[in-house]
Motif scaffolding. Structure first.
Motif, PDB file in Angstrom:
ATOM      1  N   GLY A 195      -4.318   2.162   6.598  1.00 23.49           N
ATOM      2  CA  GLY A 195      -4.798   3.513   6.346  1.00 23.49           C
ATOM      3  C   GLY A 195      -5.839   3.508   5.239  1.00 23.49           C
ATOM      4  O   GLY A 195      -6.405   2.481   4.883  1.00 23.49           O
ATOM      5  N   SER A 196      -6.067   4.675   4.658  1.00 22.12           N
ATOM      6  CA  SER A 196      -7.142   4.800   3.656  1.00 22.12           C
ATOM      7  C   SER A 196      -6.826   4.054   2.369  1.00 22.12           C
ATOM      8  O   SER A 196      -7.719   3.807   1.562  1.00 22.12           O
ATOM      9  N   GLU A 197      -5.570   3.679   2.162  1.00 19.51           N
ATOM     10  CA  GLU A 197      -5.183   2.971   0.934  1.00 19.51           C
ATOM     11  C   GLU A 197      -5.259   1.460   1.111  1.00 19.51           C
ATOM     12  O   GLU A 197      -4.462   0.714   0.544  1.00 19.51           O
ATOM     13  N   LYS A 198      -6.199   0.999   1.909  1.00 19.00           N
ATOM     14  CA  LYS A 198      -6.321  -0.442   2.146  1.00 19.00           C
ATOM     15  C   LYS A 198      -6.742  -1.173   0.878  1.00 19.00           C
ATOM     16  O   LYS A 198      -7.392  -0.596  -0.012  1.00 19.00           O
ATOM     17  N   THR A 199      -6.367  -2.438   0.807  1.00 17.85           N
ATOM     18  CA  THR A 199      -6.650  -3.265  -0.354  1.00 17.85           C
ATOM     19  C   THR A 199      -7.374  -4.531   0.091  1.00 17.85           C
ATOM     20  O   THR A 199      -7.600  -4.739   1.291  1.00 17.85           O
ATOM     21  N   ASP A 200      -7.716  -5.368  -0.852  1.00 15.24           N
ATOM     22  CA  ASP A 200      -8.338  -6.652  -0.511  1.00 15.24           C
ATOM     23  C   ASP A 200      -7.396  -7.503   0.338  1.00 15.24           C
ATOM     24  O   ASP A 200      -7.848  -8.253   1.211  1.00 15.24           O
ATOM     25  N   ILE A 201      -6.090  -7.374   0.089  1.00 11.13           N
ATOM     26  CA  ILE A 201      -5.107  -8.115   0.897  1.00 11.13           C
ATOM     27  C   ILE A 201      -5.138  -7.613   2.343  1.00 11.13           C
ATOM     28  O   ILE A 201      -5.085  -8.398   3.292  1.00 11.13           O
ATOM     29  N   THR A 202      -5.245  -6.294   2.503  1.00 11.81           N
ATOM     30  CA  THR A 202      -5.325  -5.715   3.846  1.00 11.81           C
ATOM     31  C   THR A 202      -6.585  -6.189   4.558  1.00 11.81           C
ATOM     32  O   THR A 202      -6.553  -6.515   5.749  1.00 11.81           O
ATOM     33  N   ARG A 203      -7.683  -6.241   3.837  1.00 13.23           N
ATOM     34  CA  ARG A 203      -8.936  -6.716   4.434  1.00 13.23           C
ATOM     35  C   ARG A 203      -8.817  -8.182   4.850  1.00 13.23           C
ATOM     36  O   ARG A 203      -9.350  -8.593   5.885  1.00 13.23           O
ATOM     37  N   LYS A 204      -8.119  -8.961   4.049  1.00 10.38           N
ATOM     38  CA  LYS A 204      -7.910 -10.367   4.393  1.00 10.38           C
ATOM     39  C   LYS A 204      -7.058 -10.486   5.655  1.00 10.38           C
ATOM     40  O   LYS A 204      -7.326 -11.317   6.520  1.00 10.38           O
ATOM     41  N   GLN A 205      -6.033  -9.621   5.767  1.00 11.00           N
ATOM     42  CA  GLN A 205      -5.210  -9.605   6.980  1.00 11.00           C
ATOM     43  C   GLN A 205      -6.053  -9.260   8.200  1.00 11.00           C
ATOM     44  O   GLN A 205      -5.910  -9.863   9.268  1.00 11.00           O
ATOM     45  N   ALA A 206      -6.931  -8.266   8.050  1.00 11.74           N
ATOM     46  CA  ALA A 206      -7.806  -7.861   9.153  1.00 11.74           C
ATOM     47  C   ALA A 206      -8.739  -9.000   9.544  1.00 11.74           C
ATOM     48  O   ALA A 206      -8.963  -9.257  10.736  1.00 11.74           O
ATOM     49  N   GLN A 207      -9.270  -9.696   8.550  1.00 10.04           N
ATOM     50  CA  GLN A 207     -10.168 -10.824   8.810  1.00 10.04           C
ATOM     51  C   GLN A 207      -9.435 -11.926   9.573  1.00 10.04           C
ATOM     52  O   GLN A 207      -9.967 -12.501  10.533  1.00 10.04           O
ATOM     53  N   GLU A 208      -8.208 -12.227   9.151  1.00 10.43           N
ATOM     54  CA  GLU A 208      -7.409 -13.249   9.827  1.00 10.43           C
ATOM     55  C   GLU A 208      -7.080 -12.831  11.255  1.00 10.43           C
ATOM     56  O   GLU A 208      -7.097 -13.645  12.183  1.00 10.43           O
ATOM     57  N   MET A 209      -6.789 -11.537  11.450  1.00  4.23           N
ATOM     58  CA  MET A 209      -6.444 -11.021  12.768  1.00  4.23           C
ATOM     59  C   MET A 209      -7.627 -11.173  13.731  1.00  4.23           C
ATOM     60  O   MET A 209      -7.469 -11.636  14.870  1.00  4.23           O
ATOM     61  N   LEU A 210      -8.802 -10.825  13.276  1.00  2.00           N
ATOM     62  CA  LEU A 210     -10.003 -10.956  14.106  1.00  2.00           C
ATOM     63  C   LEU A 210     -10.330 -12.418  14.384  1.00  2.00           C
ATOM     64  O   LEU A 210     -10.693 -12.784  15.510  1.00  2.00           O
ATOM     65  N   ARG A 211     -10.185 -13.250  13.372  1.00  2.00           N
ATOM     66  CA  ARG A 211     -10.489 -14.669  13.536  1.00  2.00           C
ATOM     67  C   ARG A 211      -9.503 -15.337  14.499  1.00  2.00           C
ATOM     68  O   ARG A 211      -9.894 -16.110  15.377  1.00  2.00           O
ATOM     69  N   ASP A 212      -8.209 -15.015  14.362  1.00  2.00           N
ATOM     70  CA  ASP A 212      -7.197 -15.613  15.237  1.00  2.00           C
ATOM     71  C   ASP A 212      -7.401 -15.175  16.683  1.00  2.00           C
ATOM     72  O   ASP A 212      -7.258 -15.974  17.616  1.00  2.00           O
ATOM     73  N   ALA A 213      -7.727 -13.890  16.887  1.00  2.00           N
ATOM     74  CA  ALA A 213      -7.958 -13.391  18.248  1.00  2.00           C
ATOM     75  C   ALA A 213      -9.153 -14.100  18.871  1.00  2.00           C
ATOM     76  O   ALA A 213      -9.102 -14.531  20.033  1.00  2.00           O
ATOM     77  N   LYS A 214     -10.225 -14.255  18.105  1.00  2.00           N
ATOM     78  CA  LYS A 214     -11.431 -14.926  18.610  1.00  2.00           C
ATOM     79  C   LYS A 214     -11.120 -16.377  18.968  1.00  2.00           C
ATOM     80  O   LYS A 214     -11.586 -16.905  19.988  1.00  2.00           O
ATOM     81  N   ARG A 215     -10.320 -17.032  18.138  1.00  2.00           N
ATOM     82  CA  ARG A 215      -9.972 -18.433  18.388  1.00  2.00           C
ATOM     83  C   ARG A 215      -9.139 -18.580  19.662  1.00  2.00           C
ATOM     84  O   ARG A 215      -9.384 -19.464  20.474  1.00  2.00           O
ATOM     85  N   LYS A 216      -8.166 -17.680  19.853  1.00  2.00           N
ATOM     86  CA  LYS A 216      -7.309 -17.751  21.030  1.00  2.00           C
ATOM     87  C   LYS A 216      -8.088 -17.466  22.308  1.00  2.00           C
ATOM     88  O   LYS A 216      -7.878 -18.103  23.340  1.00  2.00           O
ATOM     89  N   VAL A 217      -8.997 -16.490  22.238  1.00  2.00           N
ATOM     90  CA  VAL A 217      -9.822 -16.155  23.408  1.00  2.00           C
ATOM     91  C   VAL A 217     -10.707 -17.343  23.762  1.00  2.00           C
ATOM     92  O   VAL A 217     -10.854 -17.706  24.944  1.00  2.00           O
ATOM     93  N   LYS A 218     -11.297 -17.954  22.754  1.00  2.00           N
ATOM     94  CA  LYS A 218     -12.197 -19.091  22.979  1.00  2.00           C
ATOM     95  C   LYS A 218     -11.444 -20.277  23.570  1.00  2.00           C
ATOM     96  O   LYS A 218     -11.960 -20.978  24.473  1.00  2.00           O
ATOM     97  N   SER A 219     -10.214 -20.512  23.096  1.00  2.00           N
ATOM     98  CA  SER A 219      -9.436 -21.660  23.582  1.00  2.00           C
ATOM     99  C   SER A 219      -9.017 -21.512  25.031  1.00  2.00           C
ATOM    100  O   SER A 219      -8.795 -22.499  25.729  1.00  2.00           O
ATOM    101  N   LYS A 220      -8.930 -20.268  25.517  1.00  2.00           N
ATOM    102  CA  LYS A 220      -8.496 -20.012  26.892  1.00  2.00           C
ATOM    103  C   LYS A 220      -9.681 -19.707  27.807  1.00  2.00           C
ATOM    104  O   LYS A 220      -9.504 -19.457  28.992  1.00  2.00           O
ATOM    105  N   GLY A 221     -10.873 -19.662  27.243  1.00  2.00           N
ATOM    106  CA  GLY A 221     -12.056 -19.337  28.050  1.00  2.00           C
ATOM    107  C   GLY A 221     -12.542 -20.468  28.758  1.00  2.00           C
ATOM    108  O   GLY A 221     -12.654 -21.031  29.617  1.00  2.00           O
TER     109      GLY A 221
END
Length: 231
Positions: free
Chosen positions: A205-231
């Motif tokens: 939500g609006s109270e996001k922190t640097d830790i939350t941003r790091k979680q979001a970055q990891e989530m996007l990176r992991d999804a991209k990696r999994k999609v690429k590995s199965k493509g």
């Protein structure tokens, strides 16, 4: 005579129609037998652990032992095909359209499209409420399956789960604004840094922190990696 010739031609066409229709019925029965266990596994994967799926094929060709009336022939053959589901233990199989919730219907359709992706000719698929009553772990599973279908279809998914959104090739944010006493819906594309912020918003939500941003970055990176590995 002309009438006799027409009768012979009509009979020949009727016999050919019965043959083609009966072949189609047999193929449907065979495909239903193959599809059922695959669908049951898909439902278990998608958070319906006790779900049971079945295909009901009602065929006048089988019921009448091949003695068909012309009124029983349709453009897609002789058969009436229904998908049946029992989402909970102890419940009988019933037509999907009568008993499933919106979220369950979306997940059953996701399971079907995932299994039939190569044969399905529908170019655009829209999934809504697919994240109803599920958590983050299941969201990741759904995200992977949506990504898999997107290799052969255009997929539009409306979701509030960051785990699902992170698997998208493109992301749009829809929100409402009030101007001069009227409510308007707006849509904007989010990419790069703005997408990272949006995923973080979906996590905290609006109270996001640097830790939350790091979680979001990891989530996007992991999804991209999994999609690429199965493509």
């Amino acid at each position: 005579t002309t009438a006799g010739h027409l009768d012979e031609e009509l009979q020949a066409l009727t016999n050919a129609l019965k043959q083609k229709g009966s072949e189609l019925t047999k193929k449907r029965l065979s495909t239903a037998d193959q599809l059922t266990p695959l669908m049951n596994k898909e439902l278990h994967d998608l958070g319906i652990p006790h779900g049971r799926f079945a295909v009901q094929i009602t065929s006048p060709f089988l019921q009448n032992h091949g003695d068909l009336q012309s009124s029983e022939v349709k453009r897609h053959g002789f058969d009436q095909v229904d998908f049946l589901i029992s989402p909970n233990p102890g419940e009988d199989l019933k037509p999907l359209k009568k008993i499933a919730s919106g979220g369950e219907i979306s997940r059953v359709m996701l399971a079907l499209k995932h299994q039939l992706a190569k044969a399905d000719k529908t170019p655009v698929l829209v999934f809504d409420e697919i994240d109803a009553n599920i958590g983050g772990r299941m969201g990741e599973v759904i995200g992977e399956k949506l990504s898999s279908i997107a290799r052969s279809h255009q997929v539009i998914c409306i979701t509030h789960l960051p785990q699902i959104a992170s698997y998208a090739d493109g992301q749009w944010k829809v929100h409402k604004v009030v101007k001069s006493g009227k409510t308007y819906s707006t849509i904007e594309n989010v990419s790069g840094e703005s997408r990272l912020e949006e995923i973080a918003d979906m996590i905290r939500g609006s109270e996001k922190t640097d830790i939350t941003r790091k979680q979001a970055q990891e989530m996007l990176r992991d999804a991209k990696r999994k999609v690429k590995s199965k493509g």
